[in-house]
Write an enzyme that holds these catalytic residues in place. Sequence first.
Site, PDB file in Angstrom:
ATOM      1  N   ARG A  57       0.801  -1.232   0.000  1.00 43.63           N
ATOM      2  CA  ARG A  57       0.000   0.000   0.000  1.00 43.63           C
ATOM      3  C   ARG A  57       0.826   1.270   0.000  1.00 43.63           C
ATOM      4  NH1 ARG A  57      -2.440  -3.503   2.913  1.00 43.63           N
ATOM      5  NH2 ARG A  57      -0.404  -4.498   2.795  1.00 43.63           N
ATOM      6  N   THR A  58       1.954   1.297   0.678  1.00 45.66           N
ATOM      7  CA  THR A  58       2.722   2.546   0.708  1.00 45.66           C
ATOM      8  C   THR A  58       3.282   2.830  -0.681  1.00 45.66           C
ATOM      9  OG1 THR A  58       3.311   1.973   2.970  1.00 45.66           O
ATOM     10  CG2 THR A  58       4.509   3.788   1.962  1.00 45.66           C
ATOM     11  N   LYS A  86      25.580  -3.773  -6.241  1.00 47.04           N
ATOM     12  CA  LYS A  86      26.976  -3.788  -6.711  1.00 47.04           C
ATOM     13  C   LYS A  86      27.882  -3.013  -5.764  1.00 47.04           C
ATOM     14  CE  LYS A  86      25.291  -3.673 -11.486  1.00 47.04           C
ATOM     15  NZ  LYS A  86      25.176  -2.824 -12.695  1.00 47.04           N
ATOM     16  N   ARG A 107      11.725   3.518   0.781  1.00 46.44           N
ATOM     17  CA  ARG A 107      11.663   2.589   1.926  1.00 46.44           C
ATOM     18  C   ARG A 107      12.931   1.764   1.931  1.00 46.44           C
ATOM     19  NH1 ARG A 107       6.617  -1.285   3.403  1.00 46.44           N
ATOM     20  NH2 ARG A 107       5.897   0.733   4.164  1.00 46.44           N
ATOM     21  N   HIS A 135       7.675   5.766  10.098  1.00 48.59           N
ATOM     22  CA  HIS A 135       6.827   5.639   8.910  1.00 48.59           C
ATOM     23  C   HIS A 135       5.889   6.859   8.924  1.00 48.59           C
ATOM     24  CE1 HIS A 135       4.668   4.010   5.644  1.00 48.59           C
ATOM     25  NE2 HIS A 135       4.426   2.792   6.076  1.00 48.59           N
TER      26      HIS A 135
HETATM   27  N1   CP Z   1       1.201  -0.025   6.062  1.00 45.51           N
HETATM   28  C1   CP Z   1       2.211  -0.342   5.232  1.00 45.51           C
HETATM   29  O1   CP Z   1       3.297   0.216   5.338  1.00 45.51           O
HETATM   30  O2   CP Z   1       1.912  -1.286   4.307  1.00 45.51           O
HETATM   31  P1   CP Z   1       2.902  -1.803   3.170  1.00 45.51           P
HETATM   32  O3   CP Z   1       4.029  -2.537   3.852  1.00 45.51           O
HETATM   33  O4   CP Z   1       2.077  -2.689   2.291  1.00 45.51           O
HETATM   34  O5   CP Z   1       3.430  -0.603   2.432  1.00 45.51           O
END
Ligand code: CP
Length: 340
Positions: A57-58, A86, A107, A135
């Site tokens: 989702r993120t 690398k 991420r 987050h």
């Molecule tokens: N909530 C969340 O971070 O979901 P994902 O790991 O699917 O991005």
Amino acid sequence: MNFVGEHILSVSQFDRADVDRVFQIADKMEPYANRQKITRVLQGAILSNMFFEASTRTRVSFGSAFNLLGGDVRETTGVSQSAIAKGESLRDFAKVMSGYSDVIAMRHSVAGSVAEFASASRSPVINGGDGENEHPSQALLDLYTIAKELASRDKTIDELRIAVVGDLKYGRAVHSLLKLLAVFDSVSVNLVSPPGLQTPPEIVELLQNQGHIVSTFERLEEGISAVDILYVTRTQEERFSSQEEADRYRGLFRVNEAIYTQHCEPNTVIMHPLPRDSRAAAQELSEDLDNNPNLAIFRQTDNGILIRMALFALVLDVTDRIEEHSSPVTWNTRIRTRDP
Ligand code: CP
């Protein structure tokens, strides 16, 4: 916070006025997220969406949010598909990628890595999750959801009563949410976790130093009564040093319809950052709650689009020009509905 051109790495950057500003712009994004109108305000802009750790989702909502503003998205997923495999440093990587991008969402599995990358980036970087650390966009969408759910119950975030359940040691969504709650007034937080997975002490101290009430529980049933929000989290198995260690915690806390009905006040809002672990051995949030109208988990995911659109609009300084670049949608939008 000015927002324009800034990196968004931690909720510690936000004061209460900044949170209100994000929510105000998120509200303005409703017609576009709901496909009542389209806007091309970011036409020509490029988002580099770089996810070196698993995400659904993120990653997709950052990309969709940018597309909904008219911008283009370039995806990099997995370390093995990038030159990091690398031996390229994050700083070199940032110097290269920021030359290709107007904004970057990232991420990475290592706490602090997104900040390290951002320190060498010429484009603004938004943290999509760095290890067990933070987050921030998840916390903003969670808080936005909390505000909306409470508003429908004639309540506000001030004087909120919340129970946070599960892996509070490694859950970065929880860490960011708790830090962000600290900027509000008179919040009461129940931290419900097994021994070994407690909240980092500096986050508890932050809340207490701001005058909030923090209580800790090891028994689920005791911690979830008398709250407005029940926020459940998954055991972050990917952060444990061994599978045996993770196995010790799997399935310890399970919220289901029976537990909810017996121990929670009526209308307690049920939240989870997702993904939930629906395998038989885990089930921290049972699917038998899926028809409960107080389950807000898919309203959370929908709100993720609004919040991420708002962050892009703020950082790229287009909040006043969204409407001017808008037009009607051209396809049949009646085939699509939002989560009720
Ligand atoms: N909530 C969340 O971070 O979901 P994902 O790991 O699917 O991005």
